[in-house]
Design a protein around this motif. Sequence first.
Motif, PDB file in Angstrom:
ATOM      1  N   PHE A 139       0.925  -1.310  -0.185  1.00 43.46           N
ATOM      2  CA  PHE A 139      -0.222  -0.137   0.143  1.00 43.46           C
ATOM      3  C   PHE A 139       0.850   1.425   0.086  1.00 43.46           C
ATOM      4  N   GLY A 140       0.485   2.473  -0.446  1.00 47.48           N
ATOM      5  CA  GLY A 140       1.201   3.479  -0.608  1.00 47.48           C
ATOM      6  C   GLY A 140       0.624   4.358  -1.733  1.00 47.48           C
ATOM      7  N   PRO A 141       1.054   5.485  -1.988  1.00 48.34           N
ATOM      8  CA  PRO A 141       0.569   6.401  -3.136  1.00 48.34           C
ATOM      9  C   PRO A 141       0.778   5.879  -4.400  1.00 48.34           C
ATOM     10  N   LEU A 148     -10.353   9.704   9.159  1.00 54.21           N
ATOM     11  CA  LEU A 148     -11.395   9.266   8.310  1.00 54.21           C
ATOM     12  C   LEU A 148     -12.769   8.926   9.112  1.00 54.21           C
ATOM     13  N   GLY A 149     -12.622   8.949  10.712  1.00 53.64           N
ATOM     14  CA  GLY A 149     -13.550   8.869  11.584  1.00 53.64           C
ATOM     15  C   GLY A 149     -12.988   8.870  12.819  1.00 53.64           C
ATOM     16  N   ARG A 150     -14.043   8.853  14.092  1.00 54.71           N
ATOM     17  CA  ARG A 150     -13.453   8.865  15.322  1.00 54.71           C
ATOM     18  C   ARG A 150     -13.498   7.541  15.916  1.00 54.71           C
ATOM     19  N   LEU A 151     -12.358   7.255  16.482  1.00 56.73           N
ATOM     20  CA  LEU A 151     -12.028   6.031  17.197  1.00 56.73           C
ATOM     21  C   LEU A 151     -12.763   5.888  18.306  1.00 56.73           C
ATOM     22  N   PRO A 152     -13.095   4.387  18.811  1.00 51.90           N
ATOM     23  CA  PRO A 152     -13.787   4.166  19.890  1.00 51.90           C
ATOM     24  C   PRO A 152     -12.894   4.699  21.120  1.00 51.90           C
ATOM     25  N   ASP A 153     -13.440   5.047  22.250  1.00 53.87           N
ATOM     26  CA  ASP A 153     -12.865   5.576  23.543  1.00 53.87           C
ATOM     27  C   ASP A 153     -11.986   4.571  23.993  1.00 53.87           C
ATOM     28  N   SER A 154     -12.086   3.299  23.593  1.00 56.42           N
ATOM     29  CA  SER A 154     -11.110   2.169  24.362  1.00 56.42           C
ATOM     30  C   SER A 154      -9.807   2.439  23.373  1.00 56.42           C
ATOM     31  N   MET A 155      -9.731   3.059  22.467  1.00 51.66           N
ATOM     32  CA  MET A 155      -8.623   3.145  21.824  1.00 51.66           C
ATOM     33  C   MET A 155      -8.071   4.488  21.769  1.00 51.66           C
ATOM     34  N   ARG A 156      -8.354   5.206  22.667  1.00 52.61           N
ATOM     35  CA  ARG A 156      -7.967   6.583  22.831  1.00 52.61           C
ATOM     36  C   ARG A 156      -7.279   6.815  24.011  1.00 52.61           C
ATOM     37  N   GLY A 157      -6.100   7.371  24.132  1.00 51.11           N
ATOM     38  CA  GLY A 157      -5.348   7.689  24.960  1.00 51.11           C
ATOM     39  C   GLY A 157      -5.816   8.555  26.234  1.00 51.11           C
ATOM     40  N   LYS A 158      -6.509   9.521  25.778  1.00 52.03           N
ATOM     41  CA  LYS A 158      -6.847  10.709  26.441  1.00 52.03           C
ATOM     42  C   LYS A 158      -8.011  10.156  27.311  1.00 52.03           C
ATOM     43  N   LYS A 159      -8.718   9.135  26.930  1.00 51.11           N
ATOM     44  CA  LYS A 159      -9.967   8.628  27.571  1.00 51.11           C
ATOM     45  C   LYS A 159      -9.265   7.549  28.555  1.00 51.11           C
ATOM     46  N   LEU A 160      -8.242   6.898  28.464  1.00 52.01           N
ATOM     47  CA  LEU A 160      -7.620   5.743  29.347  1.00 52.01           C
ATOM     48  C   LEU A 160      -6.993   6.612  30.403  1.00 52.01           C
ATOM     49  N   PHE A 161      -6.100   7.587  30.203  1.00 52.23           N
ATOM     50  CA  PHE A 161      -5.572   8.421  31.066  1.00 52.23           C
ATOM     51  C   PHE A 161      -5.857   9.825  31.148  1.00 52.23           C
ATOM     52  N   PRO A 162      -7.097   9.928  31.820  1.00 50.83           N
ATOM     53  CA  PRO A 162      -7.533  11.449  31.629  1.00 50.83           C
ATOM     54  C   PRO A 162      -6.715  12.509  32.554  1.00 50.83           C
ATOM     55  N   GLY A 221     -10.984  -5.154   8.114  1.00 52.24           N
ATOM     56  CA  GLY A 221     -10.542  -5.621   9.285  1.00 52.24           C
ATOM     57  C   GLY A 221      -9.447  -4.918  10.044  1.00 52.24           C
ATOM     58  N   GLN A 222      -9.079  -3.849   9.327  1.00 54.12           N
ATOM     59  CA  GLN A 222      -7.874  -3.092   9.911  1.00 54.12           C
ATOM     60  C   GLN A 222      -8.578  -1.671  10.491  1.00 54.12           C
ATOM     61  N   VAL A 223      -7.913  -1.010  11.689  1.00 55.20           N
ATOM     62  CA  VAL A 223      -8.449  -0.041  12.187  1.00 55.20           C
ATOM     63  C   VAL A 223      -8.269   1.041  11.239  1.00 55.20           C
ATOM     64  N   ARG A 244      -4.298   0.771  -3.051  1.00 57.59           N
ATOM     65  CA  ARG A 244      -4.738   1.098  -1.683  1.00 57.59           C
ATOM     66  C   ARG A 244      -3.581   2.199  -1.196  1.00 57.59           C
ATOM     67  N   GLU A 245      -4.069   3.089  -0.729  1.00 55.97           N
ATOM     68  CA  GLU A 245      -3.128   4.250  -0.292  1.00 55.97           C
ATOM     69  C   GLU A 245      -2.767   3.998   0.932  1.00 55.97           C
ATOM     70  N   CYS A 246      -3.786   3.460   1.679  1.00 52.80           N
ATOM     71  CA  CYS A 246      -3.661   3.378   3.438  1.00 52.80           C
ATOM     72  C   CYS A 246      -3.948   1.936   3.796  1.00 52.80           C
ATOM     73  N   ILE A 247      -3.401   1.516   4.871  1.00 47.02           N
ATOM     74  CA  ILE A 247      -3.653   0.131   5.505  1.00 47.02           C
ATOM     75  C   ILE A 247      -5.027   0.079   6.089  1.00 47.02           C
ATOM     76  N   SER A 248      -5.679   1.390   6.523  1.00 46.06           N
ATOM     77  CA  SER A 248      -6.831   1.296   6.980  1.00 46.06           C
ATOM     78  C   SER A 248      -7.987   1.165   5.982  1.00 46.06           C
TER      79      SER A 248
END
Length: 186
Positions: free
Chosen positions: A134-136, A155-169, A148-150, A140-144
Motif C-alpha cells: 500500500f502507498g501512493p 477518516l472517523g472517530r476512534l472508539p474511546d477504548s482506543m484513545r489515550g486521553k480517555k484511558l488516562f484523563p 479488518g484494519q483500524v 490502496r493508499e492506506c492500510i486502513s
Amino acid sequence: MPLMKGPAPVRRTMKYLEAGTIIFKDYVKIMLMHYNDENSDSKLYHKGIRDVIFWDVPQIQHKNRLVQIVKVENMTPTPFIMFYLDGSKKMFMDVFAKSREEIMSHMQLILGKTIDELTKEAIKTGQIKNPANFGPTYPRECISEVPGQVFAPCLGRLPDSMRGKKLFPEGRMARKNKNSVWALIS
C-alpha cells in the motif's frame, strides 16, 4: 532553464531517458563504438551509428548504469560496435551502412533482455504491484482501507477504548504516580 540549450535538448529530460527500451544482459560490461565524424569521405556509411550515438546512447546509459560506453572517432574506416563481455570475451557488431533502427533492433535482439527476463527481475525485486502493498503508487493508499484494519483517525472517530486521553484523563503525570492505572498495568 540552462539544460534546455544545445542541439535536441529533449535528450536530457527524464521522460526521454526513461523511454529507452534496451536493457543489456548482465554479462555486458563495455560497449565500444568506432565511427567517423561527418567530415570524413564515408559519412554516408556512418550516419546510422552517429544517429545512435546522438539519440540512443543517453537512453542506453540511463538504463544500463553498470555498462561503460566508449566512443572512438576517426580511427577505423568502417563503423562497428564491440562489446566486452564477462570472462574477457568480445563480440563485434558490424554497423556499416545500417540505419539507426536496424542497429538498435539488432542490439536488442542479440544483447538486450527479453520481456520475460525483465518481468522475472521485477517480480524478484518486488517492483510488480503486490496486492499486499500500500502507498501512493499502489491501489490502496492506506492500510486502513483493508477490511479488518483500524481506520485512520482522520477518516472517523476512534472508539474511546482506543484513545489515550480517555484511558488516562489526568495526562502524562498520572503515569508516573504509583497509584495510577498505568502503574498497575505495567
